[in-house]
Design a protein around this motif. Structure first.
Motif, mmCIF file in Angstrom:
data_model
loop_
_atom_site.group_PDB
_atom_site.id
_atom_site.type_symbol
_atom_site.label_atom_id
_atom_site.label_comp_id
_atom_site.label_asym_id
_atom_site.label_seq_id
_atom_site.Cartn_x
_atom_site.Cartn_y
_atom_site.Cartn_z
ATOM 1 N N PRO A 108 34.426 57.183 48.465
ATOM 2 C CA PRO A 108 35.397 58.292 48.187
ATOM 3 C C PRO A 108 35.398 59.623 48.576
ATOM 4 C CG PRO A 108 35.105 56.758 46.450
ATOM 5 C CD PRO A 108 34.117 56.424 47.359
ATOM 6 N N ALA A 109 34.136 60.048 48.559
ATOM 7 C CA ALA A 109 33.816 61.396 48.889
ATOM 8 C C ALA A 109 33.893 61.607 50.312
ATOM 9 C CB ALA A 109 32.440 61.953 48.178
ATOM 10 N N ILE A 110 33.540 60.720 51.092
ATOM 11 C CA ILE A 110 33.747 60.803 52.570
ATOM 12 C C ILE A 110 35.099 60.832 52.949
ATOM 13 C CG2 ILE A 110 33.284 59.581 54.787
ATOM 14 C CD1 ILE A 110 30.770 58.536 53.396
ATOM 15 N N VAL A 111 35.872 59.776 52.270
ATOM 16 C CA VAL A 111 37.291 59.900 52.530
ATOM 17 C C VAL A 111 38.147 61.111 52.109
ATOM 18 C CG1 VAL A 111 39.601 58.738 51.662
ATOM 19 C CG2 VAL A 111 37.466 57.404 52.205
ATOM 20 N N ARG A 112 37.755 61.611 50.985
ATOM 21 C CA ARG A 112 38.310 62.912 50.631
ATOM 22 C C ARG A 112 37.818 64.133 51.519
ATOM 23 N NH1 ARG A 112 35.421 63.611 46.592
ATOM 24 N NH2 ARG A 112 36.540 62.591 45.113
ATOM 25 N N ALA A 113 36.512 64.054 52.231
ATOM 26 C CA ALA A 113 36.212 64.905 53.111
ATOM 27 C C ALA A 113 37.186 64.732 54.464
ATOM 28 C CB ALA A 113 34.692 64.711 53.379
ATOM 29 N N GLY A 115 40.250 64.255 54.227
ATOM 30 C CA GLY A 115 41.699 64.674 53.714
ATOM 31 C C GLY A 115 42.305 63.618 53.227
ATOM 32 N N TYR A 116 41.930 62.372 53.029
ATOM 33 C CA TYR A 116 42.924 61.117 53.055
ATOM 34 C C TYR A 116 42.658 61.059 51.133
ATOM 35 C CZ TYR A 116 42.861 60.535 57.853
ATOM 36 O OH TYR A 116 43.228 60.843 59.408
ATOM 37 N N ASP A 117 43.403 59.773 50.785
ATOM 38 C CA ASP A 117 43.483 59.587 49.552
ATOM 39 C C ASP A 117 42.137 58.903 49.029
ATOM 40 O OD1 ASP A 117 44.360 58.547 47.202
ATOM 41 O OD2 ASP A 117 46.004 57.441 47.680
ATOM 42 N N SER A 118 41.253 59.775 48.204
ATOM 43 C CA SER A 118 40.005 59.280 47.724
ATOM 44 C C SER A 118 40.501 58.141 46.615
ATOM 45 C CB SER A 118 39.418 60.232 47.055
ATOM 46 O OG SER A 118 39.927 60.972 46.110
ATOM 47 N N LEU A 119 41.497 58.095 45.794
ATOM 48 C CA LEU A 119 41.655 57.263 44.799
ATOM 49 C C LEU A 119 41.723 56.006 45.391
ATOM 50 C CD1 LEU A 119 42.005 57.232 41.806
ATOM 51 C CD2 LEU A 119 44.495 57.225 42.029
ATOM 52 N N GLU A 120 42.659 55.723 46.315
ATOM 53 C CA GLU A 120 42.723 54.407 47.281
ATOM 54 C C GLU A 120 41.335 53.698 47.623
ATOM 55 O OE1 GLU A 120 45.206 51.457 49.019
ATOM 56 O OE2 GLU A 120 45.638 52.862 47.597
ATOM 57 N N ALA A 121 40.671 54.625 48.125
ATOM 58 C CA ALA A 121 39.391 54.159 48.718
ATOM 59 C C ALA A 121 38.272 53.698 47.283
ATOM 60 C CB ALA A 121 38.379 55.474 49.592
ATOM 61 N N THR A 255 35.950 52.485 54.466
ATOM 62 C CA THR A 255 35.420 52.035 53.260
ATOM 63 C C THR A 255 34.830 50.497 53.693
ATOM 64 O OG1 THR A 255 37.400 52.837 52.118
ATOM 65 C CG2 THR A 255 36.341 50.936 51.138
ATOM 66 N N SER A 256 35.468 49.872 54.678
ATOM 67 C CA SER A 256 34.699 48.722 55.064
ATOM 68 C C SER A 256 33.386 48.705 55.726
ATOM 69 C CB SER A 256 35.813 47.836 55.965
ATOM 70 O OG SER A 256 35.200 46.495 56.547
ATOM 71 N N PRO A 286 23.937 53.338 61.923
ATOM 72 C CA PRO A 286 25.174 53.243 61.932
ATOM 73 C C PRO A 286 26.002 53.581 60.689
ATOM 74 C CG PRO A 286 24.293 51.073 61.846
ATOM 75 C CD PRO A 286 23.161 52.117 61.896
ATOM 76 N N THR A 287 25.625 53.436 59.498
ATOM 77 C CA THR A 287 26.377 53.589 58.571
ATOM 78 C C THR A 287 26.579 55.107 58.481
ATOM 79 O OG1 THR A 287 25.821 51.689 57.122
ATOM 80 C CG2 THR A 287 26.391 53.385 56.145
ATOM 81 N N TYR A 288 25.320 55.955 58.477
ATOM 82 C CA TYR A 288 25.851 57.377 58.279
ATOM 83 C C TYR A 288 26.248 58.298 59.398
ATOM 84 C CZ TYR A 288 24.270 56.335 53.601
ATOM 85 O OH TYR A 288 24.032 55.960 52.155
ATOM 86 N N ILE A 289 26.155 57.513 60.389
ATOM 87 C CA ILE A 289 26.866 58.163 61.556
ATOM 88 C C ILE A 289 28.254 58.102 61.793
ATOM 89 C CG2 ILE A 289 26.519 56.706 63.660
ATOM 90 C CD1 ILE A 289 25.713 59.024 65.188
ATOM 91 N N LEU A 290 28.759 56.920 61.021
ATOM 92 C CA LEU A 290 29.950 56.394 60.904
ATOM 93 C C LEU A 290 30.982 57.611 60.495
ATOM 94 C CD1 LEU A 290 32.068 54.175 61.683
ATOM 95 C CD2 LEU A 290 31.621 53.387 59.486
ATOM 96 N N PRO A 291 30.716 58.188 59.529
ATOM 97 C CA PRO A 291 31.547 59.254 59.009
ATOM 98 C C PRO A 291 32.028 60.317 59.870
ATOM 99 C CG PRO A 291 30.316 58.770 57.069
ATOM 100 C CD PRO A 291 29.562 57.982 58.529
ATOM 101 N N VAL A 292 30.841 60.724 60.547
ATOM 102 C CA VAL A 292 30.964 61.756 61.787
ATOM 103 C C VAL A 292 32.085 61.260 62.711
ATOM 104 C CG1 VAL A 292 29.507 62.900 63.469
ATOM 105 C CG2 VAL A 292 28.750 62.511 61.105
ATOM 106 N N ILE A 293 31.774 60.051 63.183
ATOM 107 C CA ILE A 293 32.721 59.577 64.222
ATOM 108 C C ILE A 293 34.063 59.212 63.714
ATOM 109 C CG2 ILE A 293 33.092 57.632 65.769
ATOM 110 C CD1 ILE A 293 30.113 57.012 65.766
ATOM 111 N N THR A 294 34.232 59.089 62.518
ATOM 112 C CA THR A 294 35.565 58.790 61.934
ATOM 113 C C THR A 294 36.338 59.920 62.074
ATOM 114 O OG1 THR A 294 34.714 57.120 60.748
ATOM 115 C CG2 THR A 294 36.521 57.935 60.182
#
Length: 305
Positions: A108-113, A115-121, A255-256, A286-294
């Motif tokens: 949720p914190a990554i999704v919030r960063a 700018g998306y819906d962290s509650l959904e995540a 999230t997946s 790969p898990t922690y480079i994924l948010p950067v790529i996303t």
């Protein structure tokens, strides 16, 4: 310093994985304490969420359909592919364990960063975590390893501690403590929670470094499998949700792609076989480079609109 870490948290998470690989002794020393860090992070994350809105979101059928995609769908695909490719029981069990794993509570914190819906995540994360016990039981039961059969008492206790515990405590606090008091406390504590997240990539990758020292070719294979798993999670989920728009599809995909392998190991332990921890360690890269790529993907897609 703390402000800098928060601002560049996505990159710092990836750097922590590299540091853990570079200093395996320190990584392995931190590993036994990670379940306590996980419990604390899960609890703080849940406390910071509006419980009534979260429960309403969890009542949506779409959330549980996502949870089935997150685990059941991928586990079925991996099982078929594993048999066709002739994977060993140890490696197949590890891969299915990753497939059963719920999403990271840091998602949720990554999704919030982004700018998306962290509650959904958060709703997606909880749903995938709640079905984890059933999803995890299937590969453990049907692919028994030499470590022994499933101890239902121990399994149940771990579920109560690591899944039911944080949810129940959070729900109770929201009931008995005034909302303003909780929010004031969280405002003081929340900046430091990012330090808890840094502990996971640093402490989990040590087991993978051990495999690397023993057999570099095998370690490279594990890394390639880890990268492939994260890519499959992300890309397939993104395609499934693409028709619902960029925000929804990227939220579901990230999230997946983020898998809480520590929670899975905390619940099932050695029953997941000897290949799970090295694979879990390899997945930190790969898990922690994924948010950067996303984040870059999100900017690219946004500019195209």
């Amino acid at each position: 310093m703390l402000t800098f870490l928060v601002k560049h948290s996505l990159v710092c998470m990836f750097l922590c994985a590299l540091l853990g690989f570079a200093f395996p002794v320190a990584s392995n020393a931190l590993f036994p304490f990670l379940p306590y860090v996980l419990f604390t992070l899960m609890l703080l994350t849940l406390i910071g969420m509006p419980m009534e809105q979260l429960i309403k979101r969890l009542c949506h059928q779409s959330i549980w359909l996502y949870a089935l995609l997150h685990s059941a769908f991928f586990m079925t695909i991996f099982a078929v592919c594993g048999v066709l490719l002739g994977l060993s029981d140890e490696l197949l069990l590890a891969v299915l364990g990753v497939g059963a794993t719920g999403s990271l509570f840091a998602t949720p914190a990554i999704v919030r960063a982004l700018g998306y819906d962290s509650l959904e995540a958060m709703a997606m994360t909880i749903a995938t975590t709640l079905i984890l016990p059933v999803a995890l039981f299937i590969p453990i039961h049907f692919l028994p390893m030499s470590q022994g059969s499933l101890d239902f008492v121990t399994y149940g206790v771990r579920l109560l501690i690591f899944i039911v515990g944080p949810i129940l405590i959070s729900f109770t606090l929201h009931r008995v403590v005034p909302t303003e008091t909780l929010q004031r406390a969280l405002l003081k504590v929340s900046p430091y929670t990012i330090l808890l997240v840094f502990a996971f990539p640093f402490g989990l990758i040590g087991s993978y470094r051990g495999l690397w020292n023993e057999s570099m070719p095998e370690a490279i294979v594990f890394l390639l499998i880890a990268v492939a798993l994260v890519c499959v999670f992300f890309v397939v989920t993104f395609i499934f949700y693409r028709h619902q728009g960029i925000e929804k599809s990227l939220t579901a995909a990230i999230t997946s792609g983020n898998r809480n392998v520590l929670l899975t190991y905390s619940i099932a332990g050695v029953l997941l076989g000897p290949a799970f921890l090295p694979l879990a360690g390899a997945m930190q890269v790969p898990t922690y480079i994924l948010p950067v790529i996303t984040r870059r993907i999100a900017r690219y897609l946004k500019n195209r609109l």
